[in-house]
Design a protein around this motif. Sequence first.
Motif, mmCIF file in Angstrom:
data_model
loop_
_atom_site.group_PDB
_atom_site.id
_atom_site.type_symbol
_atom_site.label_atom_id
_atom_site.label_comp_id
_atom_site.label_asym_id
_atom_site.label_seq_id
_atom_site.Cartn_x
_atom_site.Cartn_y
_atom_site.Cartn_z
ATOM 1 N N ILE A 1 0.845 -1.206 0.000
ATOM 2 C CA ILE A 1 0.000 0.000 0.000
ATOM 3 C C ILE A 1 0.875 1.248 0.000
ATOM 4 O O ILE A 1 0.640 2.198 -0.767
ATOM 5 C CB ILE A 1 -0.943 -0.010 1.216
ATOM 6 C CG1 ILE A 1 -1.965 -1.144 1.082
ATOM 7 C CG2 ILE A 1 -1.647 1.327 1.378
ATOM 8 C CD1 ILE A 1 -2.907 -1.270 2.259
ATOM 9 N N GLN B 1 -4.093 -2.466 -2.266
ATOM 10 C CA GLN B 1 -4.559 -1.071 -2.288
ATOM 11 C C GLN B 1 -6.066 -1.014 -2.464
ATOM 12 O O GLN B 1 -6.742 -0.211 -1.813
ATOM 13 C CB GLN B 1 -3.860 -0.306 -3.412
ATOM 14 C CG GLN B 1 -2.370 -0.108 -3.200
ATOM 15 C CD GLN B 1 -1.696 0.508 -4.407
ATOM 16 O OE1 GLN B 1 -1.203 -0.202 -5.274
ATOM 17 N NE2 GLN B 1 -1.682 1.822 -4.472
ATOM 18 N N SER C 1 -8.006 -1.548 0.634
ATOM 19 C CA SER C 1 -7.918 -0.499 1.660
ATOM 20 C C SER C 1 -9.108 0.441 1.557
ATOM 21 O O SER C 1 -9.423 0.948 0.473
ATOM 22 C CB SER C 1 -6.609 0.284 1.500
ATOM 23 O OG SER C 1 -6.608 1.426 2.328
ATOM 24 N N SER C 2 -9.749 0.686 2.678
ATOM 25 C CA SER C 2 -10.943 1.545 2.677
ATOM 26 C C SER C 2 -10.610 3.000 2.360
ATOM 27 O O SER C 2 -11.489 3.771 1.993
ATOM 28 C CB SER C 2 -11.643 1.466 4.044
ATOM 29 O OG SER C 2 -10.769 1.895 5.082
ATOM 30 N N THR C 3 -9.339 3.378 2.483
ATOM 31 C CA THR C 3 -8.953 4.776 2.261
ATOM 32 C C THR C 3 -8.403 5.031 0.862
ATOM 33 O O THR C 3 -8.019 6.154 0.552
ATOM 34 C CB THR C 3 -7.884 5.197 3.293
ATOM 35 O OG1 THR C 3 -6.704 4.380 3.120
ATOM 36 C CG2 THR C 3 -8.393 5.025 4.712
ATOM 37 N N PHE C 4 -8.357 3.987 0.008
ATOM 38 C CA PHE C 4 -7.686 4.156 -1.285
ATOM 39 C C PHE C 4 -8.366 5.220 -2.137
ATOM 40 O O PHE C 4 -7.695 6.031 -2.787
ATOM 41 C CB PHE C 4 -7.633 2.826 -2.035
ATOM 42 C CG PHE C 4 -6.910 2.911 -3.348
ATOM 43 C CD1 PHE C 4 -5.575 3.268 -3.394
ATOM 44 C CD2 PHE C 4 -7.573 2.651 -4.536
ATOM 45 C CE1 PHE C 4 -4.901 3.361 -4.606
ATOM 46 C CE2 PHE C 4 -6.920 2.739 -5.747
ATOM 47 C CZ PHE C 4 -5.575 3.094 -5.784
ATOM 48 N N GLN D 1 -14.845 -1.135 -4.603
ATOM 49 C CA GLN D 1 -13.820 -0.089 -4.694
ATOM 50 C C GLN D 1 -13.673 0.405 -6.133
ATOM 51 O O GLN D 1 -13.552 1.610 -6.381
ATOM 52 C CB GLN D 1 -12.483 -0.647 -4.201
ATOM 53 C CG GLN D 1 -11.353 0.364 -4.152
ATOM 54 C CD GLN D 1 -11.414 1.272 -2.950
ATOM 55 O OE1 GLN D 1 -12.028 2.338 -3.021
ATOM 56 N NE2 GLN D 1 -10.809 0.848 -1.860
#
Length: 620
Positions: A429, A464, A467-470, A507
């Motif tokens: 990440i 990546q 990832s919830s913040t991507f 996502q």
Amino acid sequence: MENEPDPADMTTALKRLSIPVDTVDDAFEESAGTALFLCRDSDAKKWGPRWLSQSNMQVTVASDPANGLEIVRSMSPEIIVVEASLTDASGAALFTVLQDAADIGAFIIVLCGNARETKAALDTEVFDVARKPFDWQAIARRAGNALQLKSTKSAFDEANQALQEALDLANVARQRLRSQERFEPVTGLPNKVKFVDLLRRAMRGSDRDGSTLAVFVVGFTRFRLVIEAMGQEQADRVLTEIGRKLVGCLKSASVAADPDQPGLRTAAIGVLDQFRFGLLMTVREGSDSIQSFQSHLLETLSRPIEIQGQVVHLSACLGVAMYPQDADGVDKLLQRADNAMRDAQSRGGGFKFHCAATDLAAARKLRLENMLHESLERRELSLAYQPIIDVKSGQLRSVEALLRWRQPDNSLIPPDEFVVIAEESGLMIRMGEYALELACRQLAAWRNEGLSIPYICVNVAKAQLMSSTFGSVVHRILRDQGLDASDLELEISERGVLSGDEDVVSQLRGLKSLGVRLSIDDFGTGDSAIAYLKELPVDVLKIDRSYVAGIAVEGKDVAIASAMIALGQRLQLIVVAEGVETEEQLQILREFGCDCYQGFYAAKPLDPQGFAEFVSKNAT
């Protein structure tokens, strides 16, 4: 362990914790203490000490209250009764000076003559304030309450300290107890401590009789997926069943055979950690027991396991090291067996004997992981840029950013090697975000130089996408570089997206709604279901170079490549062929209706300056 408290001290700590009842009562009822009067009012000096003395306090009346600060520091009273009108040499209110002094911990009661003095005293947050006419009985009671409060707090502080000490000692005792436990609770098998002890004994036995000792490390590919899918409780049941199978294999391996005959003589099993088991066995020279045992073991472990109606298929990985041939110590022997197991794991499962190459590969991997951490810290990784060309017009369609890791000697570590290390070490990440930011910054720089580059393509790993913040990371980087979402294309490996993972698909949909282009990279190399392709919000399909390389000479590659291009066109996707190196390959792709291509025929991956020159040259 060093610096550990002695468990014998636990009794002392617990005794300190058990405060007698009369001691607690004393803490609440006893109010004896020292008090200091700082005042000039004659009535206050007359009546105040009398009332406080009746509360068992030792009272001192200062002869010169102007030197109150020095008197307090010399006496250290617990109660200070000070007149609000008194000042020090600088003209500051004496009660304020006393309250602000860091080395004075006494309770301060201020005697005020008017509302102004009362307000000033309250603003300093002294313990108590009294106003004329003074109620000395009430003041004495408040002073007594202050001493009670102090005594009670001291008693509870001591009790809390004793409690903390007892808890610390109990924690030490618990840790020691755990370290002394010899069996792993889930499977009931010997734990690592016990297994190492058994291994050490077996090695001594091998030294005595000249036999060979084989040490197995048994692992499984993707066992973490079992935990994620079934939960820890169900996964524990799977581990228990694996342990039962391993024990059954040992029992069926003629462990108790005639010691005068070649073959297995002694054996043991243990749990090394959450995902690995250890086995050891002693073998006479000239025996093929190891090979037959590992075959039986792999066959047994490959059978499906059913837990409460749910079937689990596992791929076992076996690594083995021999004593004394491969190592002369317990740690090294286990390490080499584990390295062999990981080598088998990297190949998708199976059996692997330790060899020197395995050790070298493991050492290199660890060294590269440490170097990668440092290189990311120092921002030493760079990007190379390869143009993506329109097949019909020959014009630049976009550019792909390719991560490169150049060493001080100017050599390059292959991406196939360091990307795997980043994935396994949890750096993916961070490394992916670094590459994305660097690529977007470079695109903005080129445009500021007047270069016409439609958009840039950057590879993205599945980690990546998980990832919830991507999504917010992508949005931030585009914003910081002044780019639109349409200026970016994210390339995702086929293995990363065609698995039906709903989190990944969600996502991708979020990124698509942002306006980012999406492409599937290396299409045709994965083992995922193509049926998922129609569900994905992608724009581009990139055919892997392995199918392009042989299209000029191999009929099967021609058929596969043409089918992939037709599939992409039916799904209304832009099709890009990777790895084009000859005019003949390009001509065939043109006949198939391929949209774009990239490869050495157009240009090798270039540094930023080289790519800028390529764009300028081809624009004229």
